[in-house]
Design a protein around this motif. Sequence first.
Motif, mmCIF file in Angstrom:
data_model
loop_
_atom_site.group_PDB
_atom_site.id
_atom_site.type_symbol
_atom_site.label_atom_id
_atom_site.label_comp_id
_atom_site.label_asym_id
_atom_site.label_seq_id
_atom_site.Cartn_x
_atom_site.Cartn_y
_atom_site.Cartn_z
ATOM 1 N N SER A 165 0.866 -1.174 0.000
ATOM 2 C CA SER A 165 0.000 0.000 0.000
ATOM 3 C C SER A 165 0.903 1.225 0.000
ATOM 4 O O SER A 165 1.749 1.376 0.892
ATOM 5 C CB SER A 165 -0.892 0.012 1.247
ATOM 6 N N VAL A 166 0.760 2.080 -1.009
ATOM 7 C CA VAL A 166 1.551 3.310 -1.102
ATOM 8 C C VAL A 166 0.592 4.475 -1.290
ATOM 9 O O VAL A 166 -0.180 4.495 -2.259
ATOM 10 C CB VAL A 166 2.558 3.276 -2.272
ATOM 11 N N VAL A 167 0.632 5.425 -0.371
ATOM 12 C CA VAL A 167 -0.223 6.608 -0.462
ATOM 13 C C VAL A 167 0.655 7.816 -0.784
ATOM 14 O O VAL A 167 1.583 8.135 -0.043
ATOM 15 C CB VAL A 167 -0.999 6.851 0.837
ATOM 16 N N CYS A 168 0.362 8.454 -1.913
ATOM 17 C CA CYS A 168 1.106 9.633 -2.367
ATOM 18 C C CYS A 168 0.356 10.876 -1.902
ATOM 19 O O CYS A 168 -0.762 11.137 -2.354
ATOM 20 C CB CYS A 168 1.228 9.623 -3.890
ATOM 21 N N LEU A 169 0.984 11.617 -1.007
ATOM 22 C CA LEU A 169 0.352 12.771 -0.377
ATOM 23 C C LEU A 169 0.745 14.030 -1.138
ATOM 24 O O LEU A 169 1.904 14.455 -1.104
ATOM 25 C CB LEU A 169 0.803 12.865 1.081
ATOM 26 N N ARG A 170 -0.213 14.632 -1.811
ATOM 27 C CA ARG A 170 0.070 15.829 -2.607
ATOM 28 C C ARG A 170 0.039 17.064 -1.706
ATOM 29 O O ARG A 170 -0.969 17.758 -1.588
ATOM 30 C CB ARG A 170 -0.927 15.944 -3.760
ATOM 31 N N TYR A 171 1.178 17.308 -1.070
ATOM 32 C CA TYR A 171 1.280 18.416 -0.124
ATOM 33 C C TYR A 171 1.292 19.763 -0.844
ATOM 34 O O TYR A 171 1.962 19.928 -1.864
ATOM 35 C CB TYR A 171 2.567 18.306 0.679
ATOM 36 N N PRO A 172 0.608 20.764 -0.286
ATOM 37 C CA PRO A 172 0.728 22.137 -0.785
ATOM 38 C C PRO A 172 1.861 22.837 -0.036
ATOM 39 O O PRO A 172 2.783 22.167 0.457
ATOM 40 C CB PRO A 172 -0.641 22.733 -0.419
ATOM 41 N N TYR A 173 1.818 24.146 0.062
ATOM 42 C CA TYR A 173 2.774 24.918 0.870
ATOM 43 C C TYR A 173 2.592 24.510 2.331
ATOM 44 O O TYR A 173 1.504 24.602 2.888
ATOM 45 C CB TYR A 173 2.499 26.408 0.686
ATOM 46 N N VAL A 174 3.677 24.049 2.968
ATOM 47 C CA VAL A 174 3.604 23.510 4.332
ATOM 48 C C VAL A 174 4.515 24.311 5.250
ATOM 49 O O VAL A 174 5.638 24.668 4.889
ATOM 50 C CB VAL A 174 4.018 22.018 4.356
ATOM 51 N N GLY A 175 4.040 24.557 6.458
ATOM 52 C CA GLY A 175 4.892 25.225 7.444
ATOM 53 C C GLY A 175 4.224 25.289 8.795
ATOM 54 O O GLY A 175 3.034 24.989 8.946
ATOM 55 N N GLY A 176 5.014 25.694 9.809
ATOM 56 C CA GLY A 176 4.448 25.995 11.109
ATOM 57 C C GLY A 176 3.918 27.412 11.117
ATOM 58 O O GLY A 176 4.259 28.224 10.256
ATOM 59 N N PHE A 177 3.075 27.710 12.067
ATOM 60 C CA PHE A 177 2.484 29.046 12.112
ATOM 61 C C PHE A 177 3.561 30.126 12.257
ATOM 62 O O PHE A 177 3.722 30.987 11.397
ATOM 63 C CB PHE A 177 1.489 29.149 13.270
ATOM 64 N N GLU A 178 4.300 30.087 13.366
ATOM 65 C CA GLU A 178 5.287 31.126 13.617
ATOM 66 C C GLU A 178 6.475 31.022 12.664
ATOM 67 O O GLU A 178 7.042 32.028 12.248
ATOM 68 C CB GLU A 178 5.771 31.057 15.069
ATOM 69 N N GLU A 179 6.823 29.818 12.305
ATOM 70 C CA GLU A 179 7.999 29.590 11.466
ATOM 71 C C GLU A 179 7.785 30.078 10.039
ATOM 72 O O GLU A 179 8.693 30.605 9.410
ATOM 73 C CB GLU A 179 8.328 28.087 11.460
ATOM 74 N N ARG A 180 6.550 29.963 9.505
ATOM 75 C CA ARG A 180 6.390 30.152 8.073
ATOM 76 C C ARG A 180 5.027 30.694 7.654
ATOM 77 O O ARG A 180 4.935 31.577 6.811
ATOM 78 C CB ARG A 180 6.623 28.796 7.391
ATOM 79 N N LEU A 181 3.955 30.148 8.218
ATOM 80 C CA LEU A 181 2.638 30.396 7.656
ATOM 81 C C LEU A 181 2.136 31.818 7.872
ATOM 82 O O LEU A 181 1.502 32.392 6.980
ATOM 83 C CB LEU A 181 1.626 29.396 8.216
ATOM 84 N N LEU A 182 2.389 32.395 9.034
ATOM 85 C CA LEU A 182 1.878 33.746 9.272
ATOM 86 C C LEU A 182 2.556 34.758 8.353
ATOM 87 O O LEU A 182 1.912 35.668 7.821
ATOM 88 C CB LEU A 182 2.052 34.127 10.737
ATOM 89 N N ALA A 183 3.857 34.586 8.137
ATOM 90 C CA ALA A 183 4.552 35.475 7.202
ATOM 91 C C ALA A 183 4.050 35.252 5.781
ATOM 92 O O ALA A 183 3.889 36.203 5.005
ATOM 93 C CB ALA A 183 6.060 35.245 7.275
ATOM 94 N N HIS A 184 3.787 34.006 5.428
ATOM 95 C CA HIS A 184 3.259 33.680 4.099
ATOM 96 C C HIS A 184 1.874 34.305 3.913
ATOM 97 O O HIS A 184 1.577 34.886 2.859
ATOM 98 C CB HIS A 184 3.186 32.165 3.956
ATOM 99 N N ALA A 185 1.048 34.227 4.952
ATOM 100 C CA ALA A 185 -0.286 34.819 4.881
ATOM 101 C C ALA A 185 -0.205 36.327 4.686
ATOM 102 O O ALA A 185 -0.950 36.901 3.869
ATOM 103 C CB ALA A 185 -1.073 34.489 6.151
ATOM 104 N N ALA A 186 0.699 36.970 5.412
ATOM 105 C CA ALA A 186 0.838 38.426 5.279
ATOM 106 C C ALA A 186 1.320 38.805 3.886
ATOM 107 O O ALA A 186 0.842 39.780 3.286
ATOM 108 C CB ALA A 186 1.810 38.942 6.343
#
Length: 288
Positions: A165-186
């Motif tokens: 069984s192999v599941v291919c996970l099509r990840y989008p832009y990934v990050g932690g909130f403080e590390e990456r996502l809040l700056a990306h959102a801004a």
Amino acid sequence: MAARVLVTGAAGRIGRAVLTLLAERGSEANALVLDDPGDLPARLVVTGDAADAKTVGAALEGADAVIHLAAIPTPEHNTAAEVFTANSLTTFTVLEEAGRAGIRHVALASSWGVTGLPWTAAENPHPPYVPVDEAMDSQVADAYGLSKQVDELTARMMARRHGMSVVCLRYPYVGGFEERLLAHAARLTADPAAGARDLWTYLEVHDAARAALLALDVRGSGAHAVHLCAPEIIVPYPTEELLRRYHPGTVLRGPLPGRAAPVDTSAARRLLGFTARNLVGRDGATSR
């Protein structure tokens, strides 16, 4: 739940989150990394290239499942040949050695890049329709996206070859909130055009790790590819308004109320029981 999991690319963003989650759930981990940072919560740490069969074989010691995350993550800093060769050969080697070792459950990091939208040479690429689903034709015109297409084909072959069984996970832009996502959102709030290729989607890193562990519980043999993302886009604008502005020729197959993500993640819900929990709110706040 697997008793011991080999995590390749374990020192990376998602890899570290996976190791933490495995420890919280009482599962042991083996880690395969290019260089040992010295702080990985793993029973066994093997350093070396995941494209080398002997290295992978050593890293598989005692493992009964694999989460394969090792890859060159974008086409921006390496030659096209380096990106394609490294990613394709690494996935082939890890899956082949896992199958030879009797592993029957693998989670594989695929990518939103498999759609071709992020790095195609076209100035303004557009999806033919939304919500985007796994059946949408790819527009790949870059080595990274091609390597992810090949990874998914390799997963199908290895599932047949080894009964995996192999599941291919099509990840989008990934990050932690403080590390990456809040700056990306801004950044995207100030310039929504910069998020048009990704349809303003994202996934928080602990959700990304949880999806990988859920993928190890899929029963039976076969390969599956699923899109993952948060249920809402990362910018504080109505989704349909953004689509009309930046993807005017894209067919809207159904309503996308409010900030609904224009990606169909129902396959992940059906197969994995996965829905993202950690969200960036309209005002940039986070919710869990």
